[in-house]
Design an enzyme around this catalytic site. Structure first.
Site, PDB file in Angstrom:
ATOM      1  N   ASP A  17     -28.530 116.782  67.991  1.00  0.00           N
ATOM      2  CA  ASP A  17     -28.203 117.331  66.640  1.00  0.00           C
ATOM      3  C   ASP A  17     -27.847 118.951  66.624  1.00  0.00           C
ATOM      4  OD1 ASP A  17     -27.496 117.159  63.992  1.00  0.00           O
ATOM      5  OD2 ASP A  17     -29.683 116.998  63.168  1.00  0.00           O
ATOM      6  N   GLU A  96     -17.105 117.106  61.199  1.00  0.00           N
ATOM      7  CA  GLU A  96     -17.197 116.723  59.977  1.00  0.00           C
ATOM      8  C   GLU A  96     -15.825 116.962  59.052  1.00  0.00           C
ATOM      9  OE1 GLU A  96     -20.606 116.884  56.566  1.00  0.00           O
ATOM     10  OE2 GLU A  96     -20.998 116.670  58.744  1.00  0.00           O
ATOM     11  N   LYS A 132     -17.260 112.403  60.706  1.00  0.00           N
ATOM     12  CA  LYS A 132     -18.022 112.393  59.956  1.00  0.00           C
ATOM     13  C   LYS A 132     -17.610 112.481  58.395  1.00  0.00           C
ATOM     14  CE  LYS A 132     -22.539 114.281  60.565  1.00  0.00           C
ATOM     15  NZ  LYS A 132     -23.417 115.240  60.872  1.00  0.00           N
ATOM     16  N   THR A 156     -22.296 110.004  56.577  1.00  0.00           N
ATOM     17  CA  THR A 156     -23.852 111.026  56.754  1.00  0.00           C
ATOM     18  C   THR A 156     -24.008 111.260  55.348  1.00  0.00           C
ATOM     19  OG1 THR A 156     -24.549 113.132  57.495  1.00  0.00           O
ATOM     20  CG2 THR A 156     -22.325 113.153  56.640  1.00  0.00           C
ATOM     21  N   PHE A 178     -30.722 109.636  56.550  1.00  0.00           N
ATOM     22  CA  PHE A 178     -31.850 111.017  56.642  1.00  0.00           C
ATOM     23  C   PHE A 178     -33.187 110.624  56.352  1.00  0.00           C
ATOM     24  CE2 PHE A 178     -28.794 114.777  56.211  1.00  0.00           C
ATOM     25  CZ  PHE A 178     -27.677 114.242  57.066  1.00  0.00           C
TER      26      PHE A 178
END
Length: 319
Positions: A17, A96, A132, A156, A178
């Site tokens: 990450d 993203e 993403k 996400t 998450f």
């Protein structure tokens, strides 16, 4: 005895990450995932400065309005950094779509096409990239279109069962529920601390894994947003885990066995009826935590994107 990171890799595919090439080389993850916040951090890293200078010089040579150039530069830099990462990891790189497009299906699809084209110009094929998108109704619908075109997506900012179910219905490649942000909300709301077994974020990701398994969906579940190694280890067995360099370092610095915390069944259970838009919005609305954290996450990513655009505009002005 092996490190806990090595033991974890026997149960889950480990994803970095971070956009930090040094950290990626050190921990040898299968994949890497980035977002505007991580790209903003990477913007200051020495490894990337020659690449940034090269991209900005090429953009400036083409002329145009500085603000428009700065916005386009964010995509160019994200892809340039992603392409460097793709040379280090054997798997995929997540990149993203701008958070401000989270409620615009058509614009999200266009942006995804632009990102894939930028990658392909750099010799990185679409099967090495995950686009993403935020797990809004519009983001999920965009992902459904892109998946049918052979562009795999990572959904996400996923906090609710309704979001998860809609992603499975849409056939998205991967979802990122998450952990830490879920737990943060409950800590603030209740004033309680949690063990890994009582942790609301851990419980949520386990429930997403159970839902995808029981329904026989093909979507990959990747736990994300960890606050400590206890949360990570409690989700050993989740198909993928995206972990920050600080927690990867903790795991690699300690030895010991890792017990499976998530069971994935291969059986094909009965699938629930697909969620329509009203049912999705109502189901998500009924989860106060999910509402708060999705909105906050989109705002944060948009703020980081805007900050990055300002930094780029400053660099362009200096040259």
């Amino acid at each position: 005895m092996s490190t806990r990171l090595d033991a974890l890799k026997q149960l889950s595919l480990v994803v970095a990450d971070t956009g930090d090439l040094t950290a990626i080389r050190r921990y040898r993850p299968q994949d890497a995932t980035t977002n505007p916040s991580l790209i903003l951090k990477a913007f200051e890293l020495p490894d990337y400065q020659p690449l940034i200078d090269e991209e900005l010089a090429a953009l400036q040579a083409g002329g145009g309005d500085r603000e428009a150039l700065a916005e386009h530069a964010v995509d160019r830099l994200a892809v340039a950094m992603g392409s460097e990462i793709a040379q280090v990891v054997p798997g995929r790189v997540s990149t993203e779509v701008a958070a401000k497009l989270s409620f615009d299906e058509a614009a999200s699809i266009r942006k995804a096409h632009e990102l894939i084209e930028l990658y392909e110009r750099r010799g990185v094929s679409r099967d090495r990239v995950l686009i993403k998108l935020a797990s809004t109704w519009e983001g999920i619908r965009a992902a459904e279109v892109l998946e049918k075109e052979g562009i795999n997506c990572n959904l996400t900012l996923l906090f609710s069962e309704a979001q998860a179910q809609a992603c499975f219905d849409a056939g998205v490649f991967l979802v990122s529920p998450f952990v830490g942000r879920v737990t943060d909300w409950y800590k603030q709301a209740t004033g309680q601390d949690f063990t890994p077994e009582t942790d609301p974020g851990v419980k949520f990701v386990r429930s997403v894994c159970q839902r995808v398994s029981q329904g026989g969906f093909d979507t990959v579940v990747m736990g994300a947003s960890f606050r400590n190694t206890g949360q990570v280890l409690a989700l050993a067995g989740c198909p993928r885990l995206t972990i920050s360099p600080a927690l990867l370092e903790e795991l690699s610095a300690s030895e010991g066995e890792v017990a499976r915390g998530v069971e994935i069944q291969d059986g094909r259970g009965q699938r629930p009826a697909p969620l329509g838009e009203p049912a999705f919005r109502w189901g998500h609305n009924q989860d106060a935590m999910a509402n708060d954290k999705l909105a906050e996450g989109i705002r944060r990513f948009a703020e980081d994107q805007a900050h990055l655009e300002r930094l780029i505009a400053e660099r362009l002005a200096a040259h």
